[in-house]
Design an enzyme around this catalytic site. Structure first.
Site, short mmCIF file in Angstrom:
data_model
loop_
_atom_site.label_atom_id
_atom_site.label_comp_id
_atom_site.label_asym_id
_atom_site.label_seq_id
_atom_site.Cartn_x
_atom_site.Cartn_y
_atom_site.Cartn_z
N HIS A 134 0.85 -1.18 0.00
CA HIS A 134 0.00 0.00 0.00
C HIS A 134 0.89 1.24 0.00
CE1 HIS A 134 1.16 -0.49 4.22
NE2 HIS A 134 1.08 0.82 4.26
N HIS A 178 5.73 5.93 -0.87
CA HIS A 178 6.50 4.76 -1.29
C HIS A 178 5.70 3.51 -0.90
CE1 HIS A 178 7.46 5.30 2.95
NE2 HIS A 178 7.64 3.98 2.99
#
Length: 190
Positions: free
Chosen positions: A49, A136
């Protein structure tokens, strides 16, 4: 005598979920790089995620308020075009704490979304982090040895693009795999 509040806290965070095809690209890359770089914890593909805001320990009675505030924050949000691009590490390159896959595309829109979310969470008592937002996808944690495959890291997973149109509220189940449970989701523009 008052009854003690025995409701257990849940560890929650808000994130951009990834489509399965993106997770598959990351998983293939992590399997390849994992032959050379040893990490104690590789993230389960269902757990990939992009974190938007970590909330920490929260009482279950507050989940509805969080979801309502999130929905209000994204009511005017347009879809965001993102793609995998590159990778890197946090920490010393000789002993990294985290291996991550990079994000490209409409990252400025993603940053504005993150600001809208943290602003919406402030009245509920959730403060934003002091450090700048660096979107990220965490792939592995806690390096334990092996050669640092800089070329393989810098190349990152095979690029793939996707459109994101929602946020999810995740609950962490420590020591489980996968360890994140979706408690709710909010769609952009609705």
């Amino acid at each position: 005598m008052h009854a003690a509040n025995t409701e257990a806290d849940m560890r929650l965070f808000i994130a951009v979920p990834l489509p399965q095809v993106v997770s598959e690209h990351i998983q293939r890359w992590s399997q390849e790089i994992g032959k050379q770089m040893l990490f104690r914890k590789w993230v389960h593909p269902q757990d990939y995620h992009i974190t938007v805001q970590f909330l920490g320990d929260v009482k279950s009675k507050n989940v509805d308020s969080i979801l309502s505030s999130l929905q209000a924050a994204v009511v005017k949000q347009q879809t965001i075009e993102l793609s995998l691009q590159g990778a890197g590490v946090f920490g010393l390159s000789s002993a990294p704490r985290v291996l991550w896959a990079g994000i490209a595309g409409e990252t400025e829109k993603l940053g504005k979304l993150q600001q809208a979310v943290t602003t919406a969470m402030l009245p509920l008592g959730f403060k934003p982090e002091d450090r700048p937002y660096r979107p990220h996808i965490t792939v592995a944690r806690k390096y334990k040895g092996g050669s640092i495959a800089a070329e393989l890291i810098n190349t990152g997973p095979e690029p793939v693009s996707w459109t994101t149109d929602k946020l999810v509220l995740f609950r962490t189940h420590m020591h489980s795999s996968p360890m994140y449970e979706i408690l709710g989701e909010v769609r952009f523009g609705s």
